[in-house]
Design a protein around this motif. Structure first.
Motif, PDB file in Angstrom:
ATOM      1  N   LEU A  34       0.830  -1.208   0.000  1.00 51.08           N
ATOM      2  CA  LEU A  34       0.000   0.000   0.000  1.00 51.08           C
ATOM      3  C   LEU A  34       0.862   1.255   0.000  1.00 51.08           C
ATOM      4  CD1 LEU A  34      -2.727  -0.946   2.659  1.00 51.08           C
ATOM      5  CD2 LEU A  34      -3.087  -0.691   0.196  1.00 51.08           C
ATOM      6  N   ALA A  35       1.896   1.250   0.849  1.00 48.36           N
ATOM      7  CA  ALA A  35       2.757   2.425   0.969  1.00 48.36           C
ATOM      8  C   ALA A  35       3.462   2.727  -0.346  1.00 48.36           C
ATOM      9  CB  ALA A  35       3.777   2.205   2.086  1.00 48.36           C
ATOM     10  N   VAL A  36       4.022   1.697  -0.972  1.00 51.32           N
ATOM     11  CA  VAL A  36       4.777   1.883  -2.216  1.00 51.32           C
ATOM     12  C   VAL A  36       3.867   2.380  -3.339  1.00 51.32           C
ATOM     13  CG1 VAL A  36       6.080   0.683  -4.019  1.00 51.32           C
ATOM     14  CG2 VAL A  36       6.552   0.200  -1.608  1.00 51.32           C
ATOM     15  N   THR A  37       2.694   1.771  -3.473  1.00 52.87           N
ATOM     16  CA  THR A  37       1.816   2.094  -4.605  1.00 52.87           C
ATOM     17  C   THR A  37       1.023   3.382  -4.402  1.00 52.87           C
ATOM     18  OG1 THR A  37       0.097   0.662  -3.674  1.00 52.87           O
ATOM     19  CG2 THR A  37       1.562  -0.305  -5.311  1.00 52.87           C
ATOM     20  N   ASN A  38       0.928   3.845  -3.135  1.00 50.36           N
ATOM     21  CA  ASN A  38       0.179   5.068  -2.872  1.00 50.36           C
ATOM     22  C   ASN A  38       1.084   6.241  -2.509  1.00 50.36           C
ATOM     23  OD1 ASN A  38      -3.087   4.738  -2.594  1.00 50.36           O
ATOM     24  ND2 ASN A  38      -2.021   2.791  -2.307  1.00 50.36           N
ATOM     25  N   GLY A  39       2.404   6.040  -2.702  1.00 49.93           N
ATOM     26  CA  GLY A  39       3.341   7.120  -2.475  1.00 49.93           C
ATOM     27  C   GLY A  39       3.396   7.591  -1.036  1.00 49.93           C
ATOM     28  N   MET A  40       3.286   6.643  -0.095  1.00 45.53           N
ATOM     29  CA  MET A  40       3.289   6.983   1.323  1.00 45.53           C
ATOM     30  C   MET A  40       4.490   6.343   2.011  1.00 45.53           C
ATOM     31  SD  MET A  40      -0.786   6.394   2.083  1.00 45.53           S
ATOM     32  CE  MET A  40      -0.764   7.090   3.737  1.00 45.53           C
ATOM     33  N   SER A  41       4.886   6.902   3.139  1.00 50.91           N
ATOM     34  CA  SER A  41       5.950   6.314   3.943  1.00 50.91           C
ATOM     35  C   SER A  41       5.412   5.084   4.658  1.00 50.91           C
ATOM     36  CB  SER A  41       6.448   7.332   4.970  1.00 50.91           C
ATOM     37  OG  SER A  41       7.166   6.692   6.010  1.00 50.91           O
ATOM     38  N   PHE A  42       6.134   3.965   4.574  1.00 51.73           N
ATOM     39  CA  PHE A  42       5.708   2.738   5.251  1.00 51.73           C
ATOM     40  C   PHE A  42       5.594   2.972   6.751  1.00 51.73           C
ATOM     41  CE2 PHE A  42       7.025  -1.269   7.418  1.00 51.73           C
ATOM     42  CZ  PHE A  42       5.894  -2.016   7.138  1.00 51.73           C
ATOM     43  N   THR A  43       6.593   3.660   7.308  1.00 54.84           N
ATOM     44  CA  THR A  43       6.572   3.934   8.749  1.00 54.84           C
ATOM     45  C   THR A  43       5.359   4.773   9.127  1.00 54.84           C
ATOM     46  OG1 THR A  43       8.989   3.878   8.840  1.00 54.84           O
ATOM     47  CG2 THR A  43       7.855   4.948  10.673  1.00 54.84           C
ATOM     48  N   GLU A  44       5.080   5.790   8.314  1.00 51.01           N
ATOM     49  CA  GLU A  44       3.926   6.644   8.597  1.00 51.01           C
ATOM     50  C   GLU A  44       2.619   5.861   8.495  1.00 51.01           C
ATOM     51  OE1 GLU A  44       1.506  10.350   6.528  1.00 51.01           O
ATOM     52  OE2 GLU A  44       3.578   9.941   5.911  1.00 51.01           O
ATOM     53  N   ALA A 294      -8.148  -7.158  15.927  1.00 54.33           N
ATOM     54  CA  ALA A 294      -7.579  -5.810  15.858  1.00 54.33           C
ATOM     55  C   ALA A 294      -6.569  -5.678  14.722  1.00 54.33           C
ATOM     56  CB  ALA A 294      -6.930  -5.451  17.192  1.00 54.33           C
ATOM     57  N   THR A 295      -5.843  -6.753  14.433  1.00 49.72           N
ATOM     58  CA  THR A 295      -4.896  -6.727  13.319  1.00 49.72           C
ATOM     59  C   THR A 295      -5.637  -6.537  12.001  1.00 49.72           C
ATOM     60  OG1 THR A 295      -3.328  -8.141  14.500  1.00 49.72           O
ATOM     61  CG2 THR A 295      -3.106  -8.035  12.112  1.00 49.72           C
ATOM     62  N   SER A 296      -6.765  -7.229  11.856  1.00 52.38           N
ATOM     63  CA  SER A 296      -7.586  -7.045  10.655  1.00 52.38           C
ATOM     64  C   SER A 296      -8.075  -5.610  10.543  1.00 52.38           C
ATOM     65  CB  SER A 296      -8.793  -7.996  10.701  1.00 52.38           C
ATOM     66  OG  SER A 296      -8.385  -9.339  10.713  1.00 52.38           O
ATOM     67  N   VAL A 297      -8.495  -5.053  11.684  1.00 53.97           N
ATOM     68  CA  VAL A 297      -8.969  -3.671  11.700  1.00 53.97           C
ATOM     69  C   VAL A 297      -7.818  -2.714  11.376  1.00 53.97           C
ATOM     70  CG1 VAL A 297      -9.963  -1.845  13.130  1.00 53.97           C
ATOM     71  CG2 VAL A 297     -10.815  -4.184  13.319  1.00 53.97           C
ATOM     72  N   GLY A 298      -6.614  -3.011  11.910  1.00 51.33           N
ATOM     73  CA  GLY A 298      -5.441  -2.186  11.634  1.00 51.33           C
ATOM     74  C   GLY A 298      -5.131  -2.133  10.155  1.00 51.33           C
ATOM     75  N   PHE A 299      -5.187  -3.296   9.507  1.00 48.47           N
ATOM     76  CA  PHE A 299      -4.949  -3.322   8.060  1.00 48.47           C
ATOM     77  C   PHE A 299      -6.041  -2.556   7.328  1.00 48.47           C
ATOM     78  CE2 PHE A 299      -5.639  -5.409   3.893  1.00 48.47           C
ATOM     79  CZ  PHE A 299      -4.437  -5.042   3.292  1.00 48.47           C
ATOM     80  N   GLY A 300      -7.285  -2.721   7.791  1.00 49.65           N
ATOM     81  CA  GLY A 300      -8.382  -1.968   7.180  1.00 49.65           C
ATOM     82  C   GLY A 300      -8.177  -0.473   7.316  1.00 49.65           C
ATOM     83  N   GLY A 301      -7.670  -0.045   8.484  1.00 50.68           N
ATOM     84  CA  GLY A 301      -7.379   1.372   8.682  1.00 50.68           C
ATOM     85  C   GLY A 301      -6.304   1.870   7.735  1.00 50.68           C
ATOM     86  N   ALA A 302      -5.283   1.027   7.512  1.00 49.88           N
ATOM     87  CA  ALA A 302      -4.215   1.392   6.569  1.00 49.88           C
ATOM     88  C   ALA A 302      -4.760   1.492   5.151  1.00 49.88           C
ATOM     89  CB  ALA A 302      -3.079   0.362   6.635  1.00 49.88           C
ATOM     90  N   VAL A 303      -5.590   0.524   4.765  1.00 55.31           N
ATOM     91  CA  VAL A 303      -6.183   0.541   3.420  1.00 55.31           C
ATOM     92  C   VAL A 303      -7.016   1.796   3.211  1.00 55.31           C
ATOM     93  CG1 VAL A 303      -7.875  -0.569   1.920  1.00 55.31           C
ATOM     94  CG2 VAL A 303      -6.207  -1.971   3.122  1.00 55.31           C
ATOM     95  N   LEU A 304      -7.871   2.080   4.193  1.00 54.45           N
ATOM     96  CA  LEU A 304      -8.825   3.168   4.019  1.00 54.45           C
ATOM     97  C   LEU A 304      -8.200   4.548   4.193  1.00 54.45           C
ATOM     98  CD1 LEU A 304     -11.778   1.411   5.833  1.00 54.45           C
ATOM     99  CD2 LEU A 304     -11.607   1.861   3.392  1.00 54.45           C
ATOM    100  N   SER A 305      -6.934   4.579   4.581  1.00 56.02           N
ATOM    101  CA  SER A 305      -6.232   5.866   4.638  1.00 56.02           C
ATOM    102  C   SER A 305      -5.571   6.205   3.301  1.00 56.02           C
ATOM    103  CB  SER A 305      -5.155   5.827   5.732  1.00 56.02           C
ATOM    104  OG  SER A 305      -4.083   4.972   5.351  1.00 56.02           O
ATOM    105  N   CYS A 306      -5.554   5.237   2.403  1.00 55.58           N
ATOM    106  CA  CYS A 306      -4.898   5.434   1.105  1.00 55.58           C
ATOM    107  C   CYS A 306      -5.839   6.134   0.126  1.00 55.58           C
ATOM    108  CB  CYS A 306      -4.468   4.092   0.516  1.00 55.58           C
ATOM    109  SG  CYS A 306      -3.197   3.259   1.492  1.00 55.58           S
ATOM    110  N   SER A 307      -5.264   6.896  -0.756  1.00 60.63           N
ATOM    111  CA  SER A 307      -6.070   7.635  -1.724  1.00 60.63           C
ATOM    112  C   SER A 307      -6.837   6.694  -2.641  1.00 60.63           C
ATOM    113  CB  SER A 307      -5.187   8.573  -2.549  1.00 60.63           C
ATOM    114  OG  SER A 307      -4.144   7.844  -3.192  1.00 60.63           O
TER     115      SER A 307
END
Length: 430
Positions: A34-44, A294-307
């Motif tokens: 997600l980070a690479v394809t959406n131009g975001m920092s992995f850490t962020e 919670a891990t599933s929710v965490g990934f969902g949060g990461a997905v839904l933060s992407c453009s």
């Protein structure tokens, strides 16, 4: 590229889960995509969205997981769950005993037993019923999953599971929201599951498949035959108490389930030689279920933060269709991204409730379609509960997911169509 990255990450996660990669490393690898394809920092992305969504979910629902785990363990150790299941299943006869076990599981789920905990309670009972019916064990995961994650989780009015409770916190509704739609969808789901499993059971017998068991499985079956030493109807009282406290008195889910746990312990106290051990074991079950969810929710949060994901949700909201229908699609997307019904409902409500209330969608039908959509479309291969059930039953996704898909995702999709038709007719957008 942004949209492609979101779809690639979700598909890769499903593939990794199929390959038996643990959920945490699998979601982190997919978050990197997600980070690479959406131009975001992995850490962020990890620290600012993945872990924030994960920790927020734990903070909000920690006590729900604790009380549900305790209730499930006490019901198991007191033999009340077994007594309840046998009471329900007795009416079905040996050949149809699996339907009785499914009904008992659905009632336990409706009454508040955690979806993650319930498998440990009912699996031995399914073994016993499948042995009586001489059916192959590979169908058990689908039976447990469908009788937990369809109508009792999201459709039946008054249910005590997170999918039916989370919308209350955002919309001010009650667990009884849209009762006519709820009842109609529940009836359709029950009919769908009965006809589908009747077909699968007949096909299994036609192919000459039989129940297979080793010594360990036979020992687990033997344990279910123990007498709880109480009148069977008493085993239903803790479940009924939870339902009444939540729907009749508006009590918080955690307090209602804790009250039901105390009643279960009192009724079955003769089967609890060491209450402290039971409490410790019950609470010990919390960590794995909660972290998986919670891990599933965490990934969902990461997905839904992407453009890319925001583009999808925005496009869904602008479709020239009734907002109830577009809400169903958007909520289903949230459920699919998180791979968890409760987490998907929380994400969908936080992102969509304000927008769709502003469009004039009545809160009651919003509650119901979000509950059904997130529960149904979360049952993809990366669903945490599904992994727990398959591991407990000793099967892989390759061996049994096709049965799970039809009996959960497809069943819920059919019911969601009905919910939309009735919702548009009974709850006009104003």
């Amino acid at each position: 590229m942004n949209l492609f990255g979101v779809l690639l990450a979700v598909v890769l996660l499903i593939v990794l889960i199929y390959k038996k990669v643990s959920l945490i490393p699998a979601t982190l690898v997919c978050t990197l995509i997600l980070a690479v394809t959406n131009g975001m920092s992995f850490t962020e992305l990890v620290m600012g969205h993945y872990t924030v969504s994960l920790s927020s979910f734990i903070a909000k629902y920690f006590m729900v997981f604790v009380t549900n785990a305790l209730f499930g363990k006490v019901m198991e150790e007191t033999l009340l769950a077994a007594a309840f299941s046998k009471m329900v299943g007795k009416a079905f006869g040996d050949k149809n005993a699996a339907y009785g076990a499914m009904l008992a599981t659905a009632l336990l789920s409706f009454g508040g037993v955690s979806a993650f905990v319930i498998v440990f309670t009912v699996y031995p009972i399914f073994l016993a019923t499948f042995q009586k019916a001489d059916l192959p064990r590979k169908l058990i995961p689908a039976c447990i999953m469908s009788s937990t994650c369809t109508f009792p989780l999201s459709m039946m009015p008054g249910g005590a599971q997170l999918n039916n409770i989370i919308p209350v916190q955002y919309l001010g509704t009650t667990p009884m929201a849209a009762p006519l739609v709820s009842i109609a969808c529940s009836i359709l789901a029950v009919a769908f599951l009965y006809l589908y499993f009747r077909y699968e059971f007949a096909e299994a017998r036609e192919r000459g498949e039989h129940f297979d068991a080793d010594e360990q499985i036979l020992e687990r079956i033997a344990k279910t035959q123990r007498d709880a030493g109480i009148r069977p109807w008493l085993s239903a009282l803790p479940i009924l108490l939870i339902i009444v406290l939540i729907n009749g008195f508006g009590m918080d889910l955690s307090y209602a389930v804790l009250t039901g746990t105390v009643l279960a312990a009192l009724i079955g106290r003769r089967n609890l030689p060491n209450l402290l051990n039971t409490l410790n074991e019950g609470i010990g079950m919390v960590s794995s279920a909660m972290v998986t969810t919670a891990t599933s929710v965490g990934f969902g949060g990461a997905v839904l933060s992407c453009s890319g994901a925001n583009l999808i949700i925005s496009a869904i909201g602008q479709l020239p269709i009734n907002p109830i229908v577009s809400l169903s699609i958007a909520a289903g997307f949230a459920g699919a991204m998180t791979g968890n019904g409760g987490g998907g409902a929380d994400v969908a409500m936080s992102l969509l409730s304000g927008q769709y209330l502003a469009m004039g969608v009545p809160a009651e039908i919003m509650h119901r379609v979000v509950a059904i959509a997130t529960a149904g479309f979360s049952c993809l291969p990366h669903n945490g509960m599904q992994m727990t059930i398959m591991n407990t039953c000793g099967f892989t996704a390759k061996q049994c997911y096709k049965y799970i898909f039809i009996s959960t995702v497809l069943c819920s999709a059919v019911c969601l169509v009905l919910a939309n038709i009735l919702g548009c007719a009974l709850y006009p957008v104003g």
